[in-house]
Write a protein that holds these residues in place. Structure first.
Motif, PDB file in Angstrom:
ATOM      1  N   SER A 309       3.260   5.156   5.002  1.00 32.05           N
ATOM      2  CA  SER A 309       1.954   5.623   4.444  1.00 32.05           C
ATOM      3  C   SER A 309       2.250   6.861   3.523  1.00 32.05           C
ATOM      4  CB  SER A 309       0.973   5.947   5.723  1.00 32.05           C
ATOM      5  OG  SER A 309      -0.315   6.345   4.786  1.00 32.05           O
ATOM      6  N   TYR A 310       2.978   7.591   3.867  1.00 34.30           N
ATOM      7  CA  TYR A 310       3.469   8.779   3.030  1.00 34.30           C
ATOM      8  C   TYR A 310       4.145   8.197   1.773  1.00 34.30           C
ATOM      9  CZ  TYR A 310       5.922  12.781   1.190  1.00 34.30           C
ATOM     10  OH  TYR A 310       6.397  13.724   0.440  1.00 34.30           O
ATOM     11  N   GLN A 311       5.098   7.445   1.955  1.00 39.46           N
ATOM     12  CA  GLN A 311       5.871   7.131   0.668  1.00 39.46           C
ATOM     13  C   GLN A 311       4.734   6.443  -0.263  1.00 39.46           C
ATOM     14  OE1 GLN A 311       9.107   4.511   1.291  1.00 39.46           O
ATOM     15  NE2 GLN A 311       9.823   5.780   2.708  1.00 39.46           N
ATOM     16  N   ASN A 312       3.964   5.686   0.162  1.00 37.07           N
ATOM     17  CA  ASN A 312       3.052   4.987  -0.841  1.00 37.07           C
ATOM     18  C   ASN A 312       1.814   5.955  -1.343  1.00 37.07           C
ATOM     19  OD1 ASN A 312       3.698   1.878  -0.845  1.00 37.07           O
ATOM     20  ND2 ASN A 312       3.791   2.308   1.151  1.00 37.07           N
ATOM     21  N   ALA A 313       1.584   6.893  -0.468  1.00 39.11           N
ATOM     22  CA  ALA A 313       0.546   7.884  -0.949  1.00 39.11           C
ATOM     23  C   ALA A 313       1.054   8.814  -2.209  1.00 39.11           C
ATOM     24  CB  ALA A 313       0.024   8.916   0.267  1.00 39.11           C
ATOM     25  N   GLY A 411      -2.935   9.227   4.558  1.00 37.19           N
ATOM     26  CA  GLY A 411      -2.423   8.566   3.314  1.00 37.19           C
ATOM     27  C   GLY A 411      -3.533   7.499   2.558  1.00 37.19           C
ATOM     28  N   MET A 412      -4.373   6.998   3.432  1.00 37.17           N
ATOM     29  CA  MET A 412      -5.301   6.167   2.823  1.00 37.17           C
ATOM     30  C   MET A 412      -6.450   7.257   2.028  1.00 37.17           C
ATOM     31  SD  MET A 412      -7.423   3.934   5.546  1.00 37.17           S
ATOM     32  CE  MET A 412      -9.324   3.416   4.812  1.00 37.17           C
ATOM     33  N   GLN A 413      -6.569   8.220   2.564  1.00 33.97           N
ATOM     34  CA  GLN A 413      -7.399   9.186   1.923  1.00 33.97           C
ATOM     35  C   GLN A 413      -6.954   9.656   0.312  1.00 33.97           C
ATOM     36  OE1 GLN A 413     -10.419  10.035   3.396  1.00 33.97           O
ATOM     37  NE2 GLN A 413     -11.106  11.210   1.882  1.00 33.97           N
ATOM     38  N   VAL A 414      -5.661   9.646   0.162  1.00 33.89           N
ATOM     39  CA  VAL A 414      -5.143  10.038  -1.181  1.00 33.89           C
ATOM     40  C   VAL A 414      -5.440   8.869  -2.041  1.00 33.89           C
ATOM     41  CG1 VAL A 414      -3.007  10.109  -2.468  1.00 33.89           C
ATOM     42  CG2 VAL A 414      -3.126  11.382  -0.183  1.00 33.89           C
ATOM     43  N   PHE A 415      -5.495   7.709  -1.501  1.00 36.79           N
ATOM     44  CA  PHE A 415      -6.026   6.444  -2.386  1.00 36.79           C
ATOM     45  C   PHE A 415      -7.407   6.595  -2.835  1.00 36.79           C
ATOM     46  CE2 PHE A 415      -2.905   2.939  -2.774  1.00 36.79           C
ATOM     47  CZ  PHE A 415      -1.629   3.703  -2.420  1.00 36.79           C
ATOM     48  N   GLY A 417     -11.439   5.511  -2.639  1.00 38.42           N
ATOM     49  CA  GLY A 417     -11.741   4.095  -2.305  1.00 38.42           C
ATOM     50  C   GLY A 417     -10.891   2.889  -2.387  1.00 38.42           C
ATOM     51  N   HIS A 418      -9.790   2.985  -3.045  1.00 31.91           N
ATOM     52  CA  HIS A 418      -8.907   1.968  -3.182  1.00 31.91           C
ATOM     53  C   HIS A 418      -8.227   1.869  -1.753  1.00 31.91           C
ATOM     54  CE1 HIS A 418      -9.340   1.093  -7.599  1.00 31.91           C
ATOM     55  NE2 HIS A 418      -9.689   2.561  -7.531  1.00 31.91           N
ATOM     56  N   GLY A 419      -8.072   2.873  -0.912  1.00 30.77           N
ATOM     57  CA  GLY A 419      -7.296   2.840   0.140  1.00 30.77           C
ATOM     58  C   GLY A 419      -8.021   2.044   1.227  1.00 30.77           C
ATOM     59  N   TYR A 420      -9.304   1.822   0.777  1.00 31.57           N
ATOM     60  CA  TYR A 420     -10.350   1.012   1.897  1.00 31.57           C
ATOM     61  C   TYR A 420     -10.087  -0.417   1.627  1.00 31.57           C
ATOM     62  CZ  TYR A 420     -14.348   0.614   5.055  1.00 31.57           C
ATOM     63  OH  TYR A 420     -15.095   0.298   6.335  1.00 31.57           O
ATOM     64  N   ILE A 421      -9.213  -0.873   0.505  1.00 26.98           N
ATOM     65  CA  ILE A 421      -9.325  -2.255   0.128  1.00 26.98           C
ATOM     66  C   ILE A 421      -8.090  -2.650   0.769  1.00 26.98           C
ATOM     67  CG2 ILE A 421      -9.105  -3.635  -1.821  1.00 26.98           C
ATOM     68  CD1 ILE A 421     -11.777  -2.339  -1.622  1.00 26.98           C
ATOM     69  N   ARG A 422      -7.992  -3.910   1.297  1.00 28.87           N
ATOM     70  CA  ARG A 422      -6.723  -4.240   2.175  1.00 28.87           C
ATOM     71  C   ARG A 422      -5.733  -4.445   1.382  1.00 28.87           C
ATOM     72  NH1 ARG A 422     -10.359  -7.986   5.454  1.00 28.87           N
ATOM     73  NH2 ARG A 422      -8.986  -9.969   4.711  1.00 28.87           N
ATOM     74  N   TYR A 429      -2.071   0.025   7.801  1.00 35.00           N
ATOM     75  CA  TYR A 429      -1.166   1.151   8.499  1.00 35.00           C
ATOM     76  C   TYR A 429      -1.914   1.865   9.729  1.00 35.00           C
ATOM     77  CZ  TYR A 429       2.110   0.094   4.717  1.00 35.00           C
ATOM     78  OH  TYR A 429       3.026  -0.386   4.200  1.00 35.00           O
ATOM     79  N   VAL A 430      -3.190   2.274   9.124  1.00 33.78           N
ATOM     80  CA  VAL A 430      -4.075   3.110  10.027  1.00 33.78           C
ATOM     81  C   VAL A 430      -4.399   2.140  11.330  1.00 33.78           C
ATOM     82  CG1 VAL A 430      -6.439   4.030  10.270  1.00 33.78           C
ATOM     83  CG2 VAL A 430      -5.231   4.154   8.024  1.00 33.78           C
TER      84      VAL A 430
END
Lengths: 591, 591
Positions: A309-313, A411-415, A417-422, A429-430
């Motif tokens: 998740s970190y790498q992608n964030a 990591g999702m939060q860094v994205f 709203g896009h983090g919420y999209i599958r 990961y969450v």
């Protein structure tokens, strides 16, 4: 689409500089384990995880497992990936050479485990459970069982499970209802229902070996009356092929929040033929030898998911432009600045990084001690190492998996709203991370294990395995001016841990409710202090090498260590306060 | 299967005892709002949520929305539920009587909102977005637009959306690419692509009114050049029916982690006919009037989901037997004790409860001030209330939604492994809760709003709206011995907040990066202090009524207040430390 690269640079730092490489090589069977031998193994492991397991992670989540007439199918690509995994000899990596294993120590195997969890946790469940079955059988199985089954598990031809949970019992295994009736041939007939059995049924291997907790007719009540049995899906023929179908059926698979490509099965045992593993009524302690190792592995699941998740964030934060940096444009040629320039985004990334690298270092420390515990020539050294591993196991399981949950959510939060999209993969990961806080003993149970079984035991002997080295280190470095910025917060946190320990020991002695009331916060405080210790030791190494540092690796270590001390470690104060508050505020309310 | 009962007892306590009922009734249009009028409304609202919306929550999650040739379908039962919602007059609850509304204040509407979010957040998105469109049109629309469209929105015949986000911009709306070209008839032609449009297309209503941010040809660059347009899906006929199809198409719906029954649409506008709402280039501030109300509502989403998760965790903890209580069997007639007797389970339940009841009280305080801000006869009183609402809005949005995430995850944890299984419904609350931290401005953006726009503005005028009443209260109660156990920790946290404020103000004045570096921790510290304040005030009421308390309601309030002070509020110290650490540890690292 997400991406993943194994963090080999950090892994090699830990293996070659942080843990004591000479100590590892002093252990029987580890003499040759220098970079020449280990580096290619890690490279190959990384390639397998990046190129074989990772590409089927998202699709596996979308597709999930299916069941039809008791036949469970894994998602597309899993069979092929498993074949590659098996044929590459990976199941045998950390297994006993007597049964075909490569005999590598936990210190190496753990790094591979982390990579698997980053690449594809669902996939990793299958070999993970097999290895647990292998470990229990190796330690407790009769010779004939070991000879028959271990080579199959080590080669990956056959796979294994751990069957504990039943509808009415998870934590409280004393309530187990599955029965084992002795048969004339020395085997037993097992009857009962198990749920939540990971890898309980699937299409990866030609046979599945279930390790099943059940009660004998003359069992004492509660947890002292549980025995362990080996129940193969197919009874082996004399030439080691899968023979007649045994009386075990998969009746359903669970629909879960995550790890959807891992088949979580309800199994029905109906007069299934099984063989006792270990002594009658002593199954729980046999199971616990594999549970303890499994708990370390579950901790690493949190770590592995946090890492990917970190790498992608980080990649997203470098790439996504939005708004201007608060101190003036950082990329004036672009319509906006990459969000990595925003301090709150950096805070999120550093929060993840500081926890991940700290946890990885702590895991490596414990893994090396586990190797010492199993391999060292000197029994007293082995015992001391085993104490340490026993103490740290609940901390690693609970702290790491809570961390994995928080970090993947960050990591999702860094994205945004896009983090919420599958399709971005961050939310998987969450969801996948969530299970690790629940299984192999909930994190609340880990905390009770720490305060109930480890803290007070043997007049504090377990505790001393951590307290003494930390104390010695802090004293030894108390005059080191450059290291002071790390040693100072470490000793403050350590003081808090000592205070909490004394208080819990005092109150918990007369009243176990009080120990339970502070358990979770005590575990968090312990975990934070342990991270502060490994961060200080990493900072010490980094300070010495900062000068000769073309890649910035050591400078980044120092910066991350400083972030940890300044912005994460202060949480230790809140946990201390919660411990000190005691059980009064928990008892008072009538819900 | 989960269950839900609206927490009417606590809601009535807040409405009738915690907030000032006389103050509410002093407002124009609120004169009659005593229990005689309000109680039946709340009862009916509860019945609707419990019996109509809640039963289709899980099925809606499993089924999700579908799209076929641009036609979006909501899950089974949503159309019927919406018809009941609409025919019951619920969309009009808090709307202007001039357009058919019932004119109820926010103080009442907010409680209904919470119930909807508990019962079915996905469903609630549809009327929620409609209400946002209503609010923007009411405040900024020309009379002809208001006359044409508001009665339709108020009656629920037509519904609305807010169209802000585009692929290249979410937070940074200055990057908007959608264009609006003036037409001869005074309307505009809108062309561009919008994403993440909640309720952007669906089968609930015969028409959908999009409020769209776009740029006029002569727009100044950045956020100062954005205008707001009303773009109906069907152009209304002169007799108010849906007429010709407008140039707006749904091209896709997103696959998301949660709120799966809420259609999240990609919309393509192609020369769609639209009408300017408000003044040219002033669209962002028009949109922000509805964003601010929407942010309060999003905060309540976190609260509502936490509540329903808590209710189910509590029921499970009472029902599930596992292990024995640490001080001896609590249910000796059963094979094990209900897990509610275990201190760590009680810790989890109380953590949820203390945050939920604290947040609900804080929300009610803000809601009443919002009513004062919109209705009070005296302009200075209105302004003061508006300041307070402006200050608290980012705190409610971010603190409540982080709380919702943590609390729903905790509720899941109470279930152990069963929490991970979809059929129990607990993991849906977690997935649904996650979006609230991301949309309507990520929580990081809320923190920047607090420190960047609210903290320093007008020489601290906003801040004083919170600081002054807290200070006055603490001083007034400093001699109250019985209340001391609450006032003491409150004043300690408040001191921390003052210290953090002074430090951020000092550093942030010369360097906005420093303000950004501490923003998120500052917001958390603020939120904790605000909760400590409302908990102290609730405790004061409860202390006075503890004697005449047949149901135990006030005793439970006191117990929960004590838990909050002892075990949650100490986190304020860690947040203060993080604020004081400043930006240095964020700047140093080169990723």
């Amino acid at each position: 689409m997400p991406s993943y690269k194994a963090p080999l640079r950090d892994m090699r730092f830990l293996l070659n500089e942080f843990t004591d490489p000479a100590r590892l090589r002093s252990l029987p069977g580890c003499e040759e384990l220098g970079p020449d031998l280990v580096d290619p193994i890690l490279d190959e492991a990384a390639t397998l995880c990046e190129e074989v397991l990772f590409p089927i992670n998202r699709s596996g989540d979308e597709e999930g497992c299916t069941i039809e007439n008791g036949v469970v199918r894994t998602p597309q690509g899993f069979r092929e990936a498993w074949a590659q995994f098996r044929d590459g000899g990976w199941p045998s990596l950390a297994c006993d050479p007597d049964y075909g294993g490569q005999g590598l120590p936990k210190s190496i195997a753990l790094l591979f485990e982390e990579m698997i969890c980053s690449a594809n946790l669902s996939f990793g469940m299958y070999p993970g459970l097999s290895h647990g079955a292998y470990a229990a059988l190796l330690k407790h199985g009769a010779q004939v069982l070991r000879d028959t089954y271990l080579p199959k598990l080590v080669s990956g031809e056959w796979m294994g499970t751990m069957c504990l949970t039943e509808p009415q019992c998870g934590t409280d295994l004393g309530l187990i209802g599955t029965r084992a009736i002795p048969a004339d041939d020395g085997s037993h007939r097992i009857t009962g229902s198990k749920i939540f059995i990971s890898a309980g049924e699937h299409d990866l291997s030609e046979n599945i070996l279930h390790l099943v907790l059940a009660k004998l007719p003359d069992a004492p009540p509660g947890t002292r009356g549980i025995s362990l049995f080996l129940v193969p899906k197919f009874l082996p023929t004399p030439d080691g092929k899968p023979g007649a179908r045994n009386g075990v059926l998969c009746t359903a698979i669970e629909h879960k929040m995550g790890i959807k490509a891992s088949a979580t099965c309800a199994l029905s045992f109906e007069e299934a033929k099984g063989w006792l593993v270990g002594r009658p009524h002593k199954g729980l302690s046999a199971m616990f030898t594999m549970m303890n190792e499994a708990r370390l592995s579950v901790g690493v699941q949190g770590l592995g998911l946090a890492e990917v998740s970190y790498q992608n964030a980080l990649a997203y934060a470098r790439d996504r432009v939005q708004g201007r940096a608060l101190n003036g444009a950082a990329a004036p040629d672009q319509p906006a600045d990459p969000i990595i320039h925003h301090p709150d985004v950096r805070r999120m990334l550093l929060s993840m990084r500081a926890e991940i690298e700290g946890c990885r270092a702590l895991a490596m420390w414990v893994a090396q001690e586990q190797d010492v515990a199993t391999r060292h020539a000197d029994p007293a050294t082995r015992d001391a190492a085993e104490d340490f591993v026993a103490l740290m196991t609940p901390i690693i399981k609970a702290y790491f998996t809570d961390m994995g949950w928080d970090a993947t959510a960050t990591g999702m939060q860094v994205f945004g709203g896009h983090g919420y999209i599958r399709e971005h993969g961050m939310e998987q990961y969450v969801r996948d991370a969530r299970i690790a806080q629940l299984y192999e003993g909930t994190n609340g149970i880990q905390a009770l294990d720490l305060v109930g079984r480890k803290m007070g035991a043997h007049a504090g002997r377990y505790l001393r395995r951590f307290f003494h080295p930390v104390l010695a280190y802090v004293e030894a470095k108390s005059e080191d001016e450059r290291l002071g910025e790390f040693v100072l917060p470490l000793s403050k946190a350590f003081g808090r841990l000592q205070q909490a320990t004394a208080e819990l020991a005092r109150r918990g002695l007369s009243d176990p409710y009080e120990a339970g009331a502070g358990a979770t916060d005590y575990l968090k405080l312990f975990g934070l202090t342990a991270l502060a210790f490994v961060w200080t030791r990493m900072a010490e190494i980094a300070l010495a090498k900062e000068g000769e540092d073309p890649t910035g690796f050591y400078r980044a270590k120092l910066a991350t260590a400083r972030f940890f001390m300044a912005r994460i470690l202060p949480r230790s104060g809140a946990h201390l306060a919660a411990v000190m508050a005691g059980g009064a505020t928990l008892r008072e309310i009538e819900f």
